[in-house]
Design a protein around this motif. Structure first.
Motif, PDB file in Angstrom:
ATOM      1  N   PRO A  23      -4.033   8.504 -12.166  1.00  0.00           N
ATOM      2  CA  PRO A  23      -4.102   8.207 -10.733  1.00  0.00           C
ATOM      3  C   PRO A  23      -4.094   9.479  -9.889  1.00  0.00           C
ATOM      4  O   PRO A  23      -3.697  10.538 -10.358  1.00  0.00           O
ATOM      5  CB  PRO A  23      -2.820   7.406 -10.490  1.00  0.00           C
ATOM      6  N   HIS A  24      -4.560   9.337  -8.657  1.00  0.00           N
ATOM      7  CA  HIS A  24      -4.562  10.449  -7.709  1.00  0.00           C
ATOM      8  C   HIS A  24      -3.317  10.349  -6.838  1.00  0.00           C
ATOM      9  O   HIS A  24      -2.837   9.271  -6.536  1.00  0.00           O
ATOM     10  CB  HIS A  24      -5.808  10.414  -6.831  1.00  0.00           C
ATOM     11  N   LEU A  25      -2.826  11.486  -6.427  1.00  0.00           N
ATOM     12  CA  LEU A  25      -1.637  11.572  -5.586  1.00  0.00           C
ATOM     13  C   LEU A  25      -2.069  11.646  -4.125  1.00  0.00           C
ATOM     14  O   LEU A  25      -2.875  12.498  -3.750  1.00  0.00           O
ATOM     15  CB  LEU A  25      -0.835  12.821  -5.967  1.00  0.00           C
ATOM     16  N   TYR A  26      -1.557  10.728  -3.312  1.00  0.00           N
ATOM     17  CA  TYR A  26      -1.859  10.694  -1.880  1.00  0.00           C
ATOM     18  C   TYR A  26      -0.570  10.832  -1.084  1.00  0.00           C
ATOM     19  O   TYR A  26       0.488  10.388  -1.523  1.00  0.00           O
ATOM     20  CB  TYR A  26      -2.525   9.364  -1.493  1.00  0.00           C
ATOM     21  N   PHE A  27      -0.674  11.425   0.108  1.00  0.00           N
ATOM     22  CA  PHE A  27       0.462  11.578   1.007  1.00  0.00           C
ATOM     23  C   PHE A  27       0.122  11.008   2.369  1.00  0.00           C
ATOM     24  O   PHE A  27      -1.037  10.995   2.782  1.00  0.00           O
ATOM     25  CB  PHE A  27       0.820  13.054   1.195  1.00  0.00           C
ATOM     26  N   LYS A  28       1.166  10.592   3.065  1.00  0.00           N
ATOM     27  CA  LYS A  28       1.001  10.130   4.448  1.00  0.00           C
ATOM     28  C   LYS A  28       2.226  10.559   5.236  1.00  0.00           C
ATOM     29  O   LYS A  28       3.358  10.323   4.817  1.00  0.00           O
ATOM     30  CB  LYS A  28       0.868   8.615   4.499  1.00  0.00           C
ATOM     31  N   SER A  29       1.987  11.219   6.361  1.00  0.00           N
ATOM     32  CA  SER A  29       3.100  11.549   7.244  1.00  0.00           C
ATOM     33  C   SER A  29       3.268  10.408   8.237  1.00  0.00           C
ATOM     34  O   SER A  29       2.315   9.701   8.563  1.00  0.00           O
ATOM     35  CB  SER A  29       2.858  12.861   7.982  1.00  0.00           C
ATOM     36  N   LEU A  30       4.480  10.248   8.706  1.00  0.00           N
ATOM     37  CA  LEU A  30       4.729   9.169   9.661  1.00  0.00           C
ATOM     38  C   LEU A  30       4.027   9.408  10.993  1.00  0.00           C
ATOM     39  O   LEU A  30       3.681   8.475  11.696  1.00  0.00           O
ATOM     40  CB  LEU A  30       6.233   9.007   9.875  1.00  0.00           C
ATOM     41  N   LYS A  31       3.780  10.687  11.330  1.00  0.00           N
ATOM     42  CA  LYS A  31       3.132  10.971  12.613  1.00  0.00           C
ATOM     43  C   LYS A  31       1.624  10.717  12.583  1.00  0.00           C
ATOM     44  O   LYS A  31       1.044  10.294  13.556  1.00  0.00           O
ATOM     45  CB  LYS A  31       3.434  12.395  13.079  1.00  0.00           C
ATOM     46  N   SER A  32       0.964  10.958  11.431  1.00  0.00           N
ATOM     47  CA  SER A  32      -0.488  10.784  11.392  1.00  0.00           C
ATOM     48  C   SER A  32      -0.900   9.396  10.926  1.00  0.00           C
ATOM     49  O   SER A  32      -1.961   8.912  11.275  1.00  0.00           O
ATOM     50  CB  SER A  32      -1.131  11.832  10.472  1.00  0.00           C
ATOM     51  N   ASP A  33      -0.067   8.756  10.100  1.00  0.00           N
ATOM     52  CA  ASP A  33      -0.318   7.418   9.588  1.00  0.00           C
ATOM     53  C   ASP A  33      -1.659   7.317   8.856  1.00  0.00           C
ATOM     54  O   ASP A  33      -2.318   6.282   8.881  1.00  0.00           O
ATOM     55  CB  ASP A  33      -0.237   6.385  10.714  1.00  0.00           C
ATOM     56  N   ILE A  34      -2.096   8.417   8.233  1.00  0.00           N
ATOM     57  CA  ILE A  34      -3.344   8.452   7.469  1.00  0.00           C
ATOM     58  C   ILE A  34      -3.021   8.956   6.069  1.00  0.00           C
ATOM     59  O   ILE A  34      -2.342   9.962   5.907  1.00  0.00           O
ATOM     60  CB  ILE A  34      -4.374   9.389   8.120  1.00  0.00           C
ATOM     61  N   TRP A  35      -3.510   8.249   5.060  1.00  0.00           N
ATOM     62  CA  TRP A  35      -3.332   8.694   3.678  1.00  0.00           C
ATOM     63  C   TRP A  35      -4.335   9.786   3.369  1.00  0.00           C
ATOM     64  O   TRP A  35      -5.520   9.636   3.675  1.00  0.00           O
ATOM     65  CB  TRP A  35      -3.532   7.534   2.709  1.00  0.00           C
ATOM     66  N   PRO A  64       8.407  17.124   7.387  1.00  0.00           N
ATOM     67  CA  PRO A  64       9.782  17.069   6.885  1.00  0.00           C
ATOM     68  C   PRO A  64       9.880  16.101   5.701  1.00  0.00           C
ATOM     69  O   PRO A  64       9.195  15.078   5.679  1.00  0.00           O
ATOM     70  CB  PRO A  64      10.592  16.554   8.080  1.00  0.00           C
ATOM     71  N   PHE A  65      10.716  16.434   4.723  1.00  0.00           N
ATOM     72  CA  PHE A  65      10.867  15.577   3.547  1.00  0.00           C
ATOM     73  C   PHE A  65      11.112  14.125   3.941  1.00  0.00           C
ATOM     74  O   PHE A  65      10.571  13.210   3.346  1.00  0.00           O
ATOM     75  CB  PHE A  65      12.044  16.033   2.686  1.00  0.00           C
ATOM     76  N   LYS A  66      11.938  13.920   4.958  1.00  0.00           N
ATOM     77  CA  LYS A  66      12.325  12.561   5.325  1.00  0.00           C
ATOM     78  C   LYS A  66      11.175  11.760   5.928  1.00  0.00           C
ATOM     79  O   LYS A  66      11.250  10.533   5.997  1.00  0.00           O
ATOM     80  CB  LYS A  66      13.506  12.595   6.295  1.00  0.00           C
ATOM     81  N   ASP A  67      10.105  12.427   6.341  1.00  0.00           N
ATOM     82  CA  ASP A  67       8.981  11.738   6.990  1.00  0.00           C
ATOM     83  C   ASP A  67       7.758  11.585   6.101  1.00  0.00           C
ATOM     84  O   ASP A  67       6.678  11.261   6.588  1.00  0.00           O
ATOM     85  CB  ASP A  67       8.563  12.504   8.255  1.00  0.00           C
ATOM     86  N   VAL A  68       7.889  11.809   4.801  1.00  0.00           N
ATOM     87  CA  VAL A  68       6.754  11.775   3.889  1.00  0.00           C
ATOM     88  C   VAL A  68       6.741  10.467   3.088  1.00  0.00           C
ATOM     89  O   VAL A  68       7.758  10.058   2.557  1.00  0.00           O
ATOM     90  CB  VAL A  68       6.787  12.961   2.906  1.00  0.00           C
ATOM     91  N   ASN A  69       5.586   9.861   3.035  1.00  0.00           N
ATOM     92  CA  ASN A  69       5.341   8.765   2.106  1.00  0.00           C
ATOM     93  C   ASN A  69       4.318   9.253   1.099  1.00  0.00           C
ATOM     94  O   ASN A  69       3.451  10.060   1.425  1.00  0.00           O
ATOM     95  CB  ASN A  69       4.774   7.536   2.832  1.00  0.00           C
ATOM     96  N   PHE A  70       4.387   8.753  -0.124  1.00  0.00           N
ATOM     97  CA  PHE A  70       3.396   9.150  -1.114  1.00  0.00           C
ATOM     98  C   PHE A  70       3.021   7.952  -1.965  1.00  0.00           C
ATOM     99  O   PHE A  70       3.757   6.968  -2.035  1.00  0.00           O
ATOM    100  CB  PHE A  70       3.909  10.297  -1.996  1.00  0.00           C
TER     101      PHE A  70
END
Length: 73
Positions: A23-35, A64-70
């Protein structure tokens, strides 16, 4: 996300060839809301932030670590 979690993700990112393998690794910040599927990744422990290089825009975003989704897919 904790610092330890972030280091594990960094190890995962470097351990695989994401151009060919899944699988590929994706990130999303809470401020941009884009994967995004990052081209690069950095960890800044002194600031408790993670740096993500967007492959399309060729720009670094620090989150910030606390604002990252992956996700993996």
């Amino acid at each position: 996300m904790t610092f330890v979690d972030t280091l594990r993700l960094l190890e995962l990112f470097h351990a695989r060839d994401y151009a060919q393998a899944r699988p590929h690794l994706y990130f999303k910040s809470l401020k941009s809301d884009i994967w995004i599927r990052p081209k690069g990744m950095r960890v800044f422990p002194s600031n408790l932030e993670i740096g993500i290089l967007d492959a399309e825009q060729e720009q670094w975003e620090t989150i910030p670590f606390k604002d990252v989704n992956f996700g993996l897919w």
